[in-house]
Design a protein around this motif. Structure first.
Motif, short mmCIF file in Angstrom:
data_model
loop_
_atom_site.label_atom_id
_atom_site.label_comp_id
_atom_site.label_asym_id
_atom_site.label_seq_id
_atom_site.Cartn_x
_atom_site.Cartn_y
_atom_site.Cartn_z
N LEU A 1 32.08 26.19 51.04
CA LEU A 1 31.64 27.38 50.16
C LEU A 1 31.72 27.13 48.66
O LEU A 1 32.77 27.89 48.12
N PRO A 2 30.82 26.03 48.17
CA PRO A 2 30.99 25.80 46.91
C PRO A 2 30.94 27.18 45.68
O PRO A 2 31.22 27.24 44.61
N SER A 3 29.93 27.89 46.48
CA SER A 3 29.68 29.13 45.35
C SER A 3 30.86 30.04 45.20
O SER A 3 30.85 31.06 44.42
N ALA A 4 31.90 30.07 45.97
CA ALA A 4 33.01 30.80 45.95
C ALA A 4 33.90 30.34 44.72
O ALA A 4 34.70 31.11 44.19
N ILE A 5 33.75 29.14 44.23
CA ILE A 5 34.39 28.58 43.12
C ILE A 5 34.63 29.62 42.04
O ILE A 5 35.79 29.76 41.18
N VAL A 6 33.45 30.21 41.76
CA VAL A 6 33.40 31.04 40.31
C VAL A 6 33.97 32.48 40.72
O VAL A 6 34.72 33.03 39.71
N PHE A 7 34.25 32.83 41.86
CA PHE A 7 34.95 33.87 42.04
C PHE A 7 36.45 33.69 42.11
O PHE A 7 37.26 34.60 41.74
N ILE A 8 36.84 32.62 42.47
CA ILE A 8 38.24 32.18 42.28
C ILE A 8 38.66 31.97 40.91
O ILE A 8 39.76 32.35 40.27
N LEU A 9 37.74 31.34 39.98
CA LEU A 9 37.91 31.46 38.56
C LEU A 9 38.14 32.75 38.13
O LEU A 9 38.91 32.99 37.23
N ILE A 10 37.21 33.81 38.35
CA ILE A 10 37.47 35.26 38.11
C ILE A 10 38.64 35.88 38.35
O ILE A 10 39.26 36.72 37.51
N LEU A 11 39.23 35.71 39.59
CA LEU A 11 40.34 36.26 39.74
C LEU A 11 41.50 35.49 39.17
O LEU A 11 42.58 36.41 38.66
N GLY A 12 41.45 34.30 38.89
CA GLY A 12 42.35 33.35 37.95
C GLY A 12 42.27 34.26 36.54
O GLY A 12 43.31 34.27 35.88
N GLY A 13 41.32 34.44 36.14
CA GLY A 13 41.01 34.95 34.72
C GLY A 13 41.66 36.31 34.57
O GLY A 13 42.29 36.71 33.49
N CYS A 14 41.28 37.10 35.66
CA CYS A 14 41.96 38.68 35.63
C CYS A 14 43.58 38.36 35.36
O CYS A 14 44.12 39.44 34.89
N TYR A 15 44.20 37.53 36.50
CA TYR A 15 45.59 37.38 36.75
C TYR A 15 46.33 36.92 35.24
O TYR A 15 47.06 37.43 34.72
N LEU A 16 45.54 36.00 34.48
CA LEU A 16 46.10 35.66 33.31
C LEU A 16 45.77 36.68 32.39
O LEU A 16 46.91 36.93 31.40
N SER A 17 44.74 37.37 32.13
CA SER A 17 44.67 38.53 31.31
C SER A 17 45.68 39.57 31.44
O SER A 17 46.34 40.00 30.67
N TYR A 18 45.92 40.04 32.62
CA TYR A 18 46.85 40.99 33.33
C TYR A 18 48.33 40.36 32.72
O TYR A 18 49.02 41.33 32.02
N GLU A 19 48.69 39.02 32.76
CA GLU A 19 49.94 38.69 32.53
C GLU A 19 50.04 38.81 31.06
O GLU A 19 51.08 38.99 30.25
N GLY A 20 49.08 38.19 30.27
CA GLY A 20 49.16 38.26 28.89
C GLY A 20 49.15 39.64 28.31
O GLY A 20 49.94 39.99 27.33
N ALA A 21 48.49 40.57 28.70
CA ALA A 21 48.27 42.05 28.35
C ALA A 21 49.85 42.45 28.63
O ALA A 21 50.34 43.36 27.58
N GLU A 22 50.34 42.65 29.71
CA GLU A 22 51.61 42.91 30.05
C GLU A 22 52.74 42.68 29.23
O GLU A 22 53.58 43.15 28.50
N LYS A 23 52.67 41.21 28.71
CA LYS A 23 53.61 40.68 27.65
C LYS A 23 53.74 41.41 26.49
O LYS A 23 54.43 41.70 25.85
N VAL A 24 52.37 41.60 26.07
CA VAL A 24 52.04 42.26 24.69
C VAL A 24 52.29 43.82 25.13
O VAL A 24 53.22 44.36 24.09
N MET A 25 52.26 44.24 25.99
CA MET A 25 52.74 45.65 26.26
C MET A 25 54.13 45.94 26.04
O MET A 25 55.04 46.73 25.59
N GLU A 26 54.92 44.97 27.06
CA GLU A 26 56.37 44.94 26.80
C GLU A 26 56.98 44.78 25.51
O GLU A 26 57.92 45.40 24.83
N LYS A 27 56.31 43.90 24.47
CA LYS A 27 56.81 43.61 23.15
C LYS A 27 56.35 44.60 22.42
O LYS A 27 57.33 45.08 21.35
N LEU A 28 55.41 45.68 22.84
CA LEU A 28 55.25 46.79 21.98
C LEU A 28 56.10 48.02 22.46
O LEU A 28 55.98 49.10 22.05
N GLY A 29 57.12 47.79 23.42
CA GLY A 29 57.98 48.61 23.90
C GLY A 29 57.68 49.37 25.28
O GLY A 29 58.26 50.29 25.61
#
Length: 316
Positions: A90-118
């Motif tokens: 299922l090679p077409s699924a790779i792009v959706f895995i990338l999107i899930l990973g991108g969402c996770y990284l964005s969430y983790e990064g934003a949460e760190k920013v939120m924690e730094k802001l109190g």
């Protein structure tokens, strides 16, 4: 018989040349794919020292070694076969895995920013009272390996996406080389970073004034280095996460966000002369980071405020 032997040797030489060409293809492809994972690697190296923060110095290297073993298992036993199977079935699924990973990284990064802001912190941290050091260390290692699994999956997905057109042997070789290479670079660097203060203390005991001065410099600079790495790791998370989302949406036919970001990049390049390459790249990276930050804020609010999910990181 001599003719048969010559034919056999000729066949062997052809196979050897083909094998050498495959090795060369794997090396080139691994270098190309590895460069695309740089952002995730930076984040991994920046985040990992936090796993040993506040713990006994005598346990730092054993903890990192345990995380390294877990990371190799993640990449070579779980993710590599899974990635190859996915690219076959299922090679077409790779792009959706990338999107899930991108969402996770964005969430983790934003949460760190939120924690730094109190904002509210999630999970047990070294600021909390540790009543059972052995259990806390195990929790830290397990949390690190879980986070590594997600980051490693993203690295493997990015790598696989870069070599999707190659044959099976090249894909397998590239995934293995990138997986092992990234693990050794990340955790080797982490081991060095967390022991820099010990190296500095050792040098301060030397009779040489130069050694003492350098040792004092290391001891003094390590806290600032860790702080800097944490900042770089957060930026890398948002930059890589947002960039993956922009690229993946483009792959799915949603061209607007990516085209707008690239359009602004090209505009900057057109008016900045000799610095066009650096400033153009910086513009796109900044827009990717802002995309990741905005997406991460939305995900964090949904997870913690709407769905009331308290995710335990144990490492952040």
């Amino acid at each position: 018989m001599p003719g048969g032997l010559v034919a056999l040797l000729d066949d062997v030489s052809i196979i050897a040349r083909a094998a050498a060409a495959s090795v060369d293809d794997i090396t080139v492809a691994a270098g190309r794919a590895g460069s695309k994972t740089a952002g995730v690697v930076i984040d991994d190296a920046a985040v990992t020292p936090s796993y040993v923060t506040g713990l006994s110095p005598a346990r730092e290297l054993p903890i990192i070694w345990n995380i390294t073993k877990g990371s190799l298992k993640n990449k070579l036993i779980i993710l590599l076969p899974g990635a190859l199977l996915l690219s076959w079935l299922l090679p077409s699924a790779i792009v959706f895995i990338l999107i899930l990973g991108g969402c996770y990284l964005s969430y983790e990064g934003a949460e760190k920013v939120m924690e730094k802001l109190g904002g509210q912190k999630h999970g047990v941290t070294v600021e909390d009272e540790i009543t059972d050091p052995a259990a806390f260390e195990k929790q830290r290692v397990n949390g690190a390996i879980r986070t590594d699994l997600i980051l490693s999956a993203e690295i493997m997905a990015i790598t696989l996406n870069e070599v999707a057109a190659e044959d099976f042997i090249v894909r397998a070789g590239v995934l293995a080389i990138v997986g092992i290479g990234v693990t050794l670079v990340v955790y080797g660097s982490v081991a060095l970073i967390v022991k820099l203060d010990d190296i500095g203390l050792h040098l301060r005991e030397k009779t040489s004034a130069a050694a003492q001065a350098f040792g004092q410099f290391l001891v003094t600079s390590v806290p600032y280095l860790l702080t800097t790495l944490s900042f770089i790791g957060t930026i890398a998370m948002l930059w890589v996460g947002g960039g993956i989302i922009l690229h993946s949406l483009h792959e799915l036919g949603i061209h607007g966000p990516s085209d707008w970001a690239h359009g602004l990049q090209h505009t900057v390049e057109a008016v900045t002369g000799g610095l066009s390459g650096i400033l153009g790249w910086g513009t796109y990276a900044a827009l990717s980071a802002l995309t990741g930050l905005a997406l991460g804020f939305v995900l964090a609010i949904l997870i913690h405020k709407v769905f009331k999910i308290g995710i335990t990181h144990g490492d952040h």
